[in-house]
Design a protein around this motif. Structure first.
Motif, PDB file in Angstrom:
ATOM      1  N   SER A  89      -2.375 -12.359  -4.842  1.00 53.90           N
ATOM      2  CA  SER A  89      -3.499 -11.698  -5.496  1.00 53.90           C
ATOM      3  C   SER A  89      -3.866 -10.392  -4.826  1.00 53.90           C
ATOM      4  N   HIS A  90      -3.692 -10.302  -3.500  1.00 55.24           N
ATOM      5  CA  HIS A  90      -4.009  -9.078  -2.779  1.00 55.24           C
ATOM      6  C   HIS A  90      -2.801  -8.161  -2.628  1.00 55.24           C
ATOM      7  N   GLN A  91      -1.619  -8.676  -2.949  1.00 56.13           N
ATOM      8  CA  GLN A  91      -0.378  -7.916  -2.777  1.00 56.13           C
ATOM      9  C   GLN A  91      -0.313  -7.295  -1.391  1.00 56.13           C
ATOM     10  N   VAL A  92      -0.322  -8.188  -0.360  1.00 55.49           N
ATOM     11  CA  VAL A  92      -0.227  -7.705   1.008  1.00 55.49           C
ATOM     12  C   VAL A  92       1.072  -8.188   1.627  1.00 55.49           C
ATOM     13  N   GLN A 114       0.808  -1.203   0.000  1.00 53.44           N
ATOM     14  CA  GLN A 114       0.000   0.000   0.000  1.00 53.44           C
ATOM     15  C   GLN A 114       0.851   1.267   0.000  1.00 53.44           C
ATOM     16  N   ASP A 115       2.117   1.159   0.346  1.00 51.21           N
ATOM     17  CA  ASP A 115       3.010   2.307   0.315  1.00 51.21           C
ATOM     18  C   ASP A 115       3.817   2.373  -0.971  1.00 51.21           C
ATOM     19  N   LEU A 116       3.604   1.441  -1.900  1.00 48.95           N
ATOM     20  CA  LEU A 116       4.412   1.344  -3.111  1.00 48.95           C
ATOM     21  C   LEU A 116       3.517   1.252  -4.337  1.00 48.95           C
ATOM     22  N   PRO A 117       4.022   1.674  -5.489  1.00 53.10           N
ATOM     23  CA  PRO A 117       3.252   1.479  -6.727  1.00 53.10           C
ATOM     24  C   PRO A 117       3.041  -0.009  -6.979  1.00 53.10           C
ATOM     25  N   GLN A 118       1.800  -0.415  -7.194  1.00 51.72           N
ATOM     26  CA  GLN A 118       1.515  -1.824  -7.397  1.00 51.72           C
ATOM     27  C   GLN A 118       1.861  -2.238  -8.818  1.00 51.72           C
ATOM     28  N   LEU A 119       2.451  -3.391  -8.928  1.00 47.36           N
ATOM     29  CA  LEU A 119       2.819  -3.988 -10.202  1.00 47.36           C
ATOM     30  C   LEU A 119       1.938  -5.210 -10.431  1.00 47.36           C
ATOM     31  N   PRO A 120       1.815  -5.662 -11.681  1.00 49.72           N
ATOM     32  CA  PRO A 120       1.014  -6.866 -11.929  1.00 49.72           C
ATOM     33  C   PRO A 120       1.518  -8.047 -11.111  1.00 49.72           C
ATOM     34  N   THR A 139       5.827  -8.722  -5.780  1.00 51.58           N
ATOM     35  CA  THR A 139       6.492  -9.544  -4.766  1.00 51.58           C
ATOM     36  C   THR A 139       7.934  -9.820  -5.145  1.00 51.58           C
ATOM     37  N   LEU A 140       8.158 -10.146  -6.395  1.00 48.51           N
ATOM     38  CA  LEU A 140       9.516 -10.475  -6.850  1.00 48.51           C
ATOM     39  C   LEU A 140      10.419  -9.250  -6.848  1.00 48.51           C
ATOM     40  N   TYR A 141       9.859  -8.096  -7.187  1.00 48.00           N
ATOM     41  CA  TYR A 141      10.674  -6.902  -7.336  1.00 48.00           C
ATOM     42  C   TYR A 141      10.969  -6.210  -6.013  1.00 48.00           C
ATOM     43  N   TYR A 142       9.962  -6.122  -5.146  1.00 49.85           N
ATOM     44  CA  TYR A 142      10.111  -5.326  -3.940  1.00 49.85           C
ATOM     45  C   TYR A 142      10.729  -6.078  -2.761  1.00 49.85           C
TER      46      TYR A 142
END
Length: 235
Positions: free
Chosen positions: A232-235, A132-138, A143-146
């Motif tokens: 899927s939720h990028q949490v 939520q503090d970062l630009p979301q990627l597909p 997950t892999l990048y951050y």
């Protein structure tokens, strides 16, 4: 409203608190009656009619139960063994019921997002982002990048990529559960070529925290279910 569930200082006028040793108890009262005046008289009248309920524990379950019972007209007391443990320190971002309750109460009890870190006996292993503090990627590029690995070599990290095929295949249907529930998470990792170091330093400990059991005892279906949810939720 359960007045003591967040800031004791700012909500002091609404609290009826008692300390017994290191314990903590609080009364859940109706803030509206305080705002309307004649609070004491109204509370006394309500006490004569209300049934009393005691809730042990001030986690989300305890506070949620207190809030619900107050709305139903019960006189609720919450007991907590330690004043420092009132409330909870973390939760999943997609749990919208928490945000809805906070909006309903009109309070702002949360701190800023912080990174999750994982340590081994040798020190920091990996820091996971709070998206939520970062630009979301597909999914699953975020997950892999951050995610920041402190000591795990790139080769070991890349051995996790084949598992994405199983994550995509697992659609949370009964068929998918039957397919993957027959093997353990440890067998799943071996099948998809996880390096031993990736399992030992990252995924093994993660399963201990997320599913409360070692990978040898966890269903592969349950493991994939957790991974699908997180990705899927990028949490």
């Amino acid at each position: 409203m359960l007045a003591c569930s967040w800031s004791v200082t700012s909500l002091a006028p609404y609290l009826s608190n008692k300390r017994y040793g290191t314990g903590f108890s609080c009364k859940a009262i109706d803030l509206q009656s305080h705002a309307n005046g004649d609070q004491d008289n109204q509370i006394k009248k309500k006490k004569k009619k209300k049934k009393k309920v005691v809730i042990v524990g001030s986690g989300w379950a305890g506070l949620g139960a207190a809030h619900h019972l107050c709305n139903q007209g019960f006189d609720v007391t919450v007991l907590e063994g330690s004043p420092e443990d009132v409330g909870i320190r973390g939760y999943w971002y997609p749990h919208r019921n928490i945000f809805n309750l906070v909006d309903e109460l009109g309070i702002k009890p949360f701190t800023n997002w912080i990174k999750s870190a994982q340590y081994s006996g040798e020190g920091l292993e990996v820091e996971f982002p709070i998206f939520q503090d970062l630009p979301q990627l597909p999914t699953p590029l975020g997950t892999l990048y951050y995610s920041q690995f402190a000591r795990l070599p790139l080769f070991d990290r890349l051995t996790s990529l084949p598992l994405l095929a199983a994550v995509v295949d697992f659609d949370n249907t009964d068929t998918a559960w039957r397919k993957y529930d027959s093997i353990t998470a440890r067998e799943l990792f071996k099948q998809f070529g996880f390096s031993e170091r990736l399992y030992r330093d990252v995924f093994g400990p993660l399963l201990q925290v997320g599913l409360f059991a070692p990978a040898e005892q966890c269903s592969a279906a349950a493991t994939l279910g957790v991974l699908v949810y997180v990705l899927s939720h990028q949490v």
